[in-house]
Design a protein around this motif. Sequence first.
Motif, PDB file in Angstrom:
ATOM      1  N   TYR A 211      -3.151   9.280 -13.527  1.00 40.60           N
ATOM      2  CA  TYR A 211      -3.062   7.838 -13.306  1.00 40.60           C
ATOM      3  C   TYR A 211      -3.626   7.405 -11.950  1.00 40.60           C
ATOM      4  O   TYR A 211      -3.477   6.242 -11.570  1.00 40.60           O
ATOM      5  CB  TYR A 211      -1.609   7.377 -13.446  1.00 40.60           C
ATOM      6  N   GLY A 212      -4.263   8.339 -11.226  1.00 40.37           N
ATOM      7  CA  GLY A 212      -4.963   7.983 -10.001  1.00 40.37           C
ATOM      8  C   GLY A 212      -4.069   7.465  -8.892  1.00 40.37           C
ATOM      9  O   GLY A 212      -4.428   6.505  -8.199  1.00 40.37           O
ATOM     10  N   TRP A 213      -2.929   8.126  -8.677  1.00 41.80           N
ATOM     11  CA  TRP A 213      -2.028   7.666  -7.621  1.00 41.80           C
ATOM     12  C   TRP A 213      -2.507   8.099  -6.231  1.00 41.80           C
ATOM     13  O   TRP A 213      -2.328   7.394  -5.251  1.00 41.80           O
ATOM     14  CB  TRP A 213      -0.607   8.178  -7.885  1.00 41.80           C
TER      15      TRP A 213
ATOM     16  N   ARG B  31       2.637  -1.419  -9.105  1.00 40.39           N
ATOM     17  CA  ARG B  31       2.786  -0.727 -10.393  1.00 40.39           C
ATOM     18  C   ARG B  31       3.862   0.345 -10.270  1.00 40.39           C
ATOM     19  O   ARG B  31       4.099   0.896  -9.180  1.00 40.39           O
ATOM     20  CB  ARG B  31       1.465  -0.110 -10.863  1.00 40.39           C
ATOM     21  N   ILE B  32       4.492   0.631 -11.389  1.00 41.60           N
ATOM     22  CA  ILE B  32       5.522   1.661 -11.483  1.00 41.60           C
ATOM     23  C   ILE B  32       5.245   2.468 -12.745  1.00 41.60           C
ATOM     24  O   ILE B  32       5.110   1.889 -13.834  1.00 41.60           O
ATOM     25  CB  ILE B  32       6.944   1.064 -11.567  1.00 41.60           C
TER      26      ILE B  32
ATOM     27  N   GLY C  34       0.787  -1.232   0.000  1.00 44.05           N
ATOM     28  CA  GLY C  34       0.000   0.000   0.000  1.00 44.05           C
ATOM     29  C   GLY C  34       0.812   1.272   0.000  1.00 44.05           C
ATOM     30  O   GLY C  34       0.253   2.363  -0.190  1.00 44.05           O
ATOM     31  N   SER C  35       2.123   1.201   0.225  1.00 41.97           N
ATOM     32  CA  SER C  35       2.942   2.416   0.240  1.00 41.97           C
ATOM     33  C   SER C  35       3.130   2.945  -1.170  1.00 41.97           C
ATOM     34  O   SER C  35       3.186   2.192  -2.146  1.00 41.97           O
ATOM     35  CB  SER C  35       4.295   2.124   0.887  1.00 41.97           C
TER      36      SER C  35
ATOM     37  N   PRO D 286      11.991   1.701  -2.124  1.00 46.24           N
ATOM     38  CA  PRO D 286      11.089   1.078  -3.109  1.00 46.24           C
ATOM     39  C   PRO D 286      11.771   0.151  -4.114  1.00 46.24           C
ATOM     40  O   PRO D 286      11.132  -0.230  -5.110  1.00 46.24           O
ATOM     41  CB  PRO D 286      10.515   2.293  -3.837  1.00 46.24           C
ATOM     42  N   TYR D 287      13.038  -0.198  -3.938  1.00 47.73           N
ATOM     43  CA  TYR D 287      13.787  -1.058  -4.856  1.00 47.73           C
ATOM     44  C   TYR D 287      13.920  -0.428  -6.242  1.00 47.73           C
ATOM     45  O   TYR D 287      14.005  -1.109  -7.249  1.00 47.73           O
ATOM     46  CB  TYR D 287      13.141  -2.446  -4.956  1.00 47.73           C
TER      47      TYR D 287
END
Length: 424
Positions: free
Chosen positions: A413-415, A331-332, A281-282, A300-301
């Motif tokens: 994109y609705g982040w 997603r990224i 969720g982060s 976040p890698y």
Amino acid sequence: MPKGSNVPVPTTALRVELGWRSGPGVPDTDASALLLVGGKVRSDADFIFYNQPQHSSGAIRHEGKRDAGGQVTDTLIVDLTRVEPAIETVVLVASADGGTFAQVPGLYIEVKDAGRGTVAARFDSAGATVETAFVLGEFYRRQGAWKFRAVGQGYSSGLEGLATDYGITVDEPQHNAPSAPPVTPVRPATVPPPVPAAPPVSRPAPPAPPAPVQLTKVTLTKASPSVSLTKQGGTSGAMRVNLNWQVRKQFSGWGSKRGRAVALHADLDLDLCALFELNDGSKGVVQALGNTFGSLHQPPYIHLDGDDRTGALASGENLTINLDHKQAFRRILVFVTIYEGARSFADLHATVTLHPQFGAPIEFSLDECTVPSPVCALALITNTGQDLVVQREARYLVPDRGVSMQRAVDHAYGWGMNWTPGRK
């Protein structure tokens, strides 16, 4: 230049452009170069192409494609002063991906002085039929000077066949070997007891042979905008996302083009960024603004490697994604903003390439910008639970007045993140 003719060329840095006209049914075309001694490469490292874009000597660099209203060019930067003395010839090659050169209109090769932009040589290739690879030209030494020769020799065996002819070891698809016939067991004969063997002598293992050259790649287009990393075998290791760009015209002050206001300067600074959402969720952003460069080995890698303020470097701007932690990603979204030097992406030509550590590279070019946009969504990487999918976005956004570029991407994109002002 007619086929077979030659002309002297300057030994300054040269810009070699392979050009053609795009359109329906026109296969993608790629430029490559081979450095030869006695008509062969010394090793696979002397082959410069999309999967191996720079020679160790620095003499040749594959810069990439740009599309200016249907006129496509793929460019090599050649510095003849850095070509090693043993090299006799630099062969310049075009290869067609998914078709023949009979389907590629207006194919040519042009050699320019990279600094002045003046044309030193040009050869227009015509009359192609079944060829899928072409040696369009070559640089060769003659009495201490360099010349360019228009060659125009075609191959129907593609880049693989051409490269093999010049001594390149190309990776071939694996086929199932036929099963061995059954063996009838034989009763062992009585033998005397074995003589104790001498202790083994320790010898160093021979070096492993170099991996063969991989010629595969994936090009995303409007018609085919997505690819599965899972099917490509590219879901582990580090994946580098590279952005390179060129400015068609550089000038100070304001001008207009097709009704668009533009202001382009030599100090253009683009920033590669990524919005991420993890499965816990982060959410967050990786970008140079605010020095939020991320981390490769902890959430976040994702890590931003640097901040290229020119776009002229071979490396461009790079993000690295640690796919060993793919299960952490939901997603990224990779996007690019103009930090300074221009008001919009008009007259900028950018190429995006994803380099998985395992699997074929994935590339695409941005469409021409026709709106006053300072931010562009490049690619969306989504973990579906069963698959890891790369989607070409190439979407220019125009923020509302008073809305930051990052917030505009977030809204599109609705982040759903909160934003505060930041600075480098």
